[in-house]
Scaffold this motif. Structure first.
Motif, mmCIF file in Angstrom:
data_model
loop_
_atom_site.group_PDB
_atom_site.id
_atom_site.type_symbol
_atom_site.label_atom_id
_atom_site.label_comp_id
_atom_site.label_asym_id
_atom_site.label_seq_id
_atom_site.Cartn_x
_atom_site.Cartn_y
_atom_site.Cartn_z
ATOM 1 N N ILE A 294 83.725 -75.886 13.568
ATOM 2 C CA ILE A 294 83.426 -75.303 12.255
ATOM 3 C C ILE A 294 83.198 -73.796 12.389
ATOM 4 O O ILE A 294 83.632 -73.004 11.546
ATOM 5 C CB ILE A 294 82.189 -75.992 11.610
ATOM 6 C CG1 ILE A 294 82.440 -77.499 11.407
ATOM 7 C CG2 ILE A 294 81.824 -75.323 10.286
ATOM 8 C CD1 ILE A 294 83.649 -77.858 10.566
ATOM 9 N N SER A 295 82.561 -73.391 13.468
ATOM 10 C CA SER A 295 82.315 -71.968 13.697
ATOM 11 C C SER A 295 83.640 -71.217 13.883
ATOM 12 O O SER A 295 83.854 -70.136 13.313
ATOM 13 C CB SER A 295 81.417 -71.813 14.928
ATOM 14 O OG SER A 295 81.512 -70.513 15.443
ATOM 15 N N GLY A 296 84.556 -71.804 14.645
ATOM 16 C CA GLY A 296 85.873 -71.179 14.848
ATOM 17 C C GLY A 296 86.669 -71.127 13.558
ATOM 18 O O GLY A 296 87.369 -70.146 13.266
ATOM 19 N N LEU A 297 86.539 -72.186 12.758
ATOM 20 C CA LEU A 297 87.227 -72.259 11.470
ATOM 21 C C LEU A 297 86.704 -71.161 10.541
ATOM 22 O O LEU A 297 87.461 -70.450 9.878
ATOM 23 C CB LEU A 297 87.009 -73.646 10.848
ATOM 24 C CG LEU A 297 87.437 -73.853 9.400
ATOM 25 C CD1 LEU A 297 88.931 -73.634 9.242
ATOM 26 C CD2 LEU A 297 87.073 -75.263 8.923
ATOM 27 N N GLU A 298 85.388 -71.025 10.533
ATOM 28 C CA GLU A 298 84.756 -70.035 9.663
ATOM 29 C C GLU A 298 85.185 -68.620 10.063
ATOM 30 O O GLU A 298 85.573 -67.807 9.219
ATOM 31 C CB GLU A 298 83.229 -70.175 9.746
ATOM 32 C CG GLU A 298 82.509 -69.323 8.747
ATOM 33 C CD GLU A 298 81.104 -69.841 8.418
ATOM 34 O OE1 GLU A 298 80.485 -69.244 7.528
ATOM 35 O OE2 GLU A 298 80.640 -70.819 9.033
ATOM 36 N N GLU A 299 85.158 -68.337 11.353
ATOM 37 C CA GLU A 299 85.576 -67.025 11.863
ATOM 38 C C GLU A 299 87.006 -66.708 11.408
ATOM 39 O O GLU A 299 87.305 -65.619 10.921
ATOM 40 C CB GLU A 299 85.471 -67.031 13.398
ATOM 41 C CG GLU A 299 86.103 -65.842 14.104
ATOM 42 C CD GLU A 299 85.542 -64.499 13.663
ATOM 43 O OE1 GLU A 299 86.263 -63.500 13.803
ATOM 44 O OE2 GLU A 299 84.397 -64.436 13.165
ATOM 45 N N THR A 300 87.895 -67.705 11.542
ATOM 46 C CA THR A 300 89.307 -67.529 11.180
ATOM 47 C C THR A 300 89.465 -67.248 9.687
ATOM 48 O O THR A 300 90.154 -66.307 9.280
ATOM 49 C CB THR A 300 90.104 -68.804 11.548
ATOM 50 O OG1 THR A 300 89.896 -69.078 12.934
ATOM 51 C CG2 THR A 300 91.584 -68.629 11.293
ATOM 52 N N MET A 301 88.815 -68.071 8.848
ATOM 53 C CA MET A 301 88.976 -67.956 7.393
ATOM 54 C C MET A 301 88.329 -66.677 6.841
ATOM 55 O O MET A 301 88.883 -66.023 5.965
ATOM 56 C CB MET A 301 88.379 -69.186 6.691
ATOM 57 C CG MET A 301 89.062 -70.507 6.978
ATOM 58 S SD MET A 301 90.808 -70.622 6.509
ATOM 59 C CE MET A 301 90.734 -70.582 4.723
ATOM 60 N N VAL A 302 87.149 -66.331 7.361
ATOM 61 C CA VAL A 302 86.443 -65.134 6.866
ATOM 62 C C VAL A 302 87.253 -63.879 7.185
ATOM 63 O O VAL A 302 87.516 -63.036 6.314
ATOM 64 C CB VAL A 302 85.025 -65.043 7.487
ATOM 65 C CG1 VAL A 302 84.385 -63.692 7.194
ATOM 66 C CG2 VAL A 302 84.131 -66.164 6.957
ATOM 67 N N THR A 303 87.684 -63.763 8.443
ATOM 68 C CA THR A 303 88.450 -62.578 8.856
ATOM 69 C C THR A 303 89.734 -62.458 8.051
ATOM 70 O O THR A 303 90.074 -61.382 7.538
ATOM 71 C CB THR A 303 88.794 -62.666 10.363
ATOM 72 O OG1 THR A 303 87.596 -62.956 11.088
ATOM 73 C CG2 THR A 303 89.376 -61.370 10.883
ATOM 74 N N ALA A 304 90.452 -63.586 7.911
ATOM 75 C CA ALA A 304 91.743 -63.551 7.218
ATOM 76 C C ALA A 304 91.574 -63.162 5.748
ATOM 77 O O ALA A 304 92.385 -62.416 5.203
ATOM 78 C CB ALA A 304 92.449 -64.903 7.338
#
Length: 472
Positions: free
Chosen positions: A423-433
């Motif tokens: 979930i942390s990796g998913l969040e990092e990906t979505m927020v940055t994008a």
């Protein structure tokens, strides 16, 4: 939707690329290469029916772009599957992966059957035969092309695919990474089920956090008390609604193909889902008004509309009547090109599908990495972190003479589980994008987030080709 000869999803996607290219300086040859489908594999095989008759089944696998390998994309089982659709979906996968910065090329597969007309044994035969056709032509493999579930397929089909692949490649140590979306027992990953819906929630949360954008829409920042209408309460719709509600938003309408529910005071999503599973319909659900023609719900007043069902739900016909301030495309292609022009003219913000539903492919990427490393996330460091935090907490308590309560203590010394890290990796990906895409929109002074997303994606793909020395 009109699955006629005239409509081509692939041509639609190419026209989005052309729109974006107008804001860029690209070598025309490079633009041509980016748009083309690299490889198209179409094949037929017979399947024996229960009554002894035979059906010839059509299968497809399209690899759109080899600028990064492996290619990645789902397999759908549906009678709607045709070459143009699979080409279009595989192209979208290319841009989606590039946009959220995941190192895959795009691909897509399909089998032209109605899965509901086949029993489990036949579906297994079809899936295994489809897989062996891909193996024969080297159209599947951890380094070549990694499928995943889509319409009409799920974890069960992925388990059959990996089993077939392993049977053909007994010496391949990374065989499990030939497909993602597998059951947990078959080296799938925690958090995959809710990944797409969680990504939709994160994307909408980021959109409403930007003050100047919300001012323009006449909205306050944050999700609290935002009124939301959701179309489609399948996996993606359900988890999107669940996380949005938990963040303080209020779901006031849910539309399904066989009717919808409306309640201005808010709908308890888990309760409604339970009712739907038991009754196969919302009819008779006591806590809201049943709406026979559910597509009308999309036109009701709300802050955020989330179409999470099928493509082409908002067309030039109903777009003028849409009253949402923000539309979050959780499904693939729910808004037609003409409709989007109308919505943007009206000042509605459209968060595009190629960004918003990228949670699924993001977590698929983590599953692929997990399979290649053959160790689950967090296994190595979890206990070490727990001991370290425990020591820290003890030291603070000794130094201050104050004690944490048990709940605080547990929260601080908890080591990250696989799901926490996913979930942390998913969040990092979505927020940055999201912020990359929004910034690109402002830099180029354009209205459309979709065009901005395509510019971002094409930029990254172009860099790949240029760095390979293929184009100047």
């Amino acid at each position: 939707m009109a699955h006629n000869e005239e409509y081509s999803l692939f041509e639609d996607v190419c026209s989005f690329v052309d729109d974006a290219a107008q804001h860029m300086e690209l070598h025309p040859g490079l633009l041509d290469q980016i748009k083309q489908c690299n490889s198209i594999y179409k094949f037929h095989f017979p399947i024996r029916m229960e009554d002894g008759s035979y059906q010839v089944v059509k299968g497809y696998r399209v690899q759109h772009s080899h600028h990064k390998l492996p290619t990645k994309g789902g397999i759908r089982f549906s009678e709607m599957v045709n070459e143009q659709e699979v080409m279009g979906l595989s192209a979208l996968m290319t841009y989606k992966c590039a946009m959220v910065n995941i190192p895959f090329g795009g691909a897509k597969g399909g089998v032209n059957i109605d899965p509901l007309k086949h029993n489990t044994r036949q579906l297994e035969k079809i899936t295994r035969r489809y897989t062996s056709e891909l193996i024969k032509k080297k159209f599947i493999g951890p380094a070549i092309d990694v499928p995943a579930p889509d319409y009409g397929t799920g974890a069960r089909e992925m388990a059959w695919i990996v089993d077939t692949y392993e049977a053909f490649n007994p010496e391949a140590i990374n065989a499990k990474a030939c497909v993602t979306g597998k059951p947990l027992s078959q080296h799938g990953i925690e958090g995959r089920t809710e990944a797409t819906g969680m990504g939709v929630y994160i994307g909408i949360r980021e959109a409403v956090s930007v003050e100047e954008d919300m001012k323009e829409l006449g909205l306050t920042t944050g999700l609290k008390d935002k009124k939301i209408i959701i179309q489609g309460l399948g996996n993606v719709g359900f988890y999107s609604a669940k996380y949005l509600t938990e963040a303080g938003a209020k779901v006031i309408g849910v539309a399904e193909w066989n009717g919808g529910i409306w309640n201005e005071d808010g709908i308890d999503i888990e309760d409604l889902k339970k009712y739907q599973v038991e009754n196969k319909t919302f009819k008779g659900y006591g806590k809201g008004k049943f709406v026979e023609n559910s597509i009308d719900l999309l036109e009701n007043t709300c802050d955020v509309l989330v179409p999470a069902a099928l493509e082409n739900q908002i067309t030039s016909e109903n777009a003028p009547r849409i009253q949402a301030k923000i539309i979050g495309e959780a499904a693939n292609g729910p808004i037609t090109k003409e409709a989007e022009k109308i919505l943007l003219e009206k000042g509605i913000m459209v968060i595009p599908d190629m960004y918003l539903n990228a949670g699924g492919v993001t977590v698929s990427y983590f599953e692929w990495l997990k399979n290649l490393s053959r160790v689950s996330f967090g296994k190595l460091e979890k206990r070490y972190d727990m001991e370290k935090y425990k020591f820290l907490v003890d030291s603070i308590e000794n130094a201050t003479g104050d004690a944490f309560n048990q709940e605080q203590r547990d929260a601080i010394i908890k080591g990250a589980s696989e799901r926490d890290l996913v979930i942390s990796g998913l969040e990092e990906t979505m927020v940055t994008a999201y912020h990359d895409m929004n910034q690109k929109r402002k830099d180029k002074k354009i209205k459309s987030l979709r065009t901005a997303a395509f510019i971002l994606a094409i930029d990254r793909i172009a860099v790949s080709y240029t760095d390979m020395g293929i184009f100047p």
